[in-house]
Design a protein around this motif. Structure first.
Motif: not given
Ligand SMILES: C[S@@+](CC[C@H](N)C(=O)[O-])C[C@H]1O[C@@H](n2cnc3c(N)ncnc32)[C@H](O)[C@@H]1O
Length: 185
Positions: A29-30, A33, A36-38, A55-56, A58-61
């Motif tokens: 995530r760090k 971050g 990689v956004k929604e 993790d990616m 989840q981060m991009v949604g």
């Protein structure tokens, strides 16, 4: 088929890439971050056992996607199993590539290459193919390990990437790793 020209990290030692100590040292995530956004479409080449992949995702949604690519079916099987055990990952597409052809279609906002470029035999062809699937304002993040890759070797990789049509945007500090952020020239 995998050639003998470069060393490819074997599936059998994937535990080294997938454990709690690494999560503490290299928190996905760090590291991701800032990029990689929604809604971002990510291409991860050399995903290995998927240390960063879920993790990616989840981060991009729901509005983004992660295409995770590896040369070895054994590595992809590990990611598949992680997805199966997780509630996330519906937006991950797994793809088995050839060592000289990534073979994905579409356009990506962010290409993530963690500890993989030094394993690729034809880096020129590799970066040319990445340029062909990178969005005009997209970014390619290369991180190379400290021991296998010298400063000189990273500079050679950057030269190859520039010849393929990329330019350096930033050199994120990732001690002891070596990192560079690239975009279209
Ligand atoms: C050292 S591992 C790193 C895995 C992952 N990026 C990580 O940091 O946990 C390198 C991975 O790149 C893959 N790889 C090597 N050469 C490749 C190529 N030409 N195309 C795609 N993947 C490749 C290997 O199979 C291996 O899973």
């Amino acid at each position: 088929m995998i050639s003998n020209t470069t060393h490819v990290c074997p599936t059998e030692i994937s535990i080294i890439l997938n454990n709690r100590i690494r999560r503490w040292l290299q928190n996905p995530r760090k590291i991701l971050g800032p990029y990689v956004k929604e809604g971002v479409d990510v291409l991860e080449v050399g995903c290995g056992p998927g240390f960063f992949t879920l993790d990616m995702a989840q981060m991009v949604g729901k509005t983004g996607q992660v295409v995770a690519v590896d040369l070895q079916e054994g590595m992809l099987a590990k990611v598949r199993e992680k997805i199966r055990r997780s509630e996330a990952g519906q937006n991950i597409v797994l793809h088995k590539c050839e060592e000289d052809k990534i073979g994905v279609s579409g356009k990506f906002d962010f290409v993530f290459l963690f500890y993989v470029v030094h394993e690729v035999p034809d880096k020129g062809a590799f970066f040319r193919e990445l340029v062909s699937v990178l969005k005009a304002d997209g970014l390619i993040y290369v991180v190379e390990p400290p021991l296998h890759v010298s400063k000189k070797a990273l500079e050679e990789t950057i030269k190859i990437a520039s010849d393929a049509g990329l330019t350096v945007v930033d050199r994120p500090r990732r001690f002891p790793d070596k990192a560079v952020l690239l975009k279209m020239a």
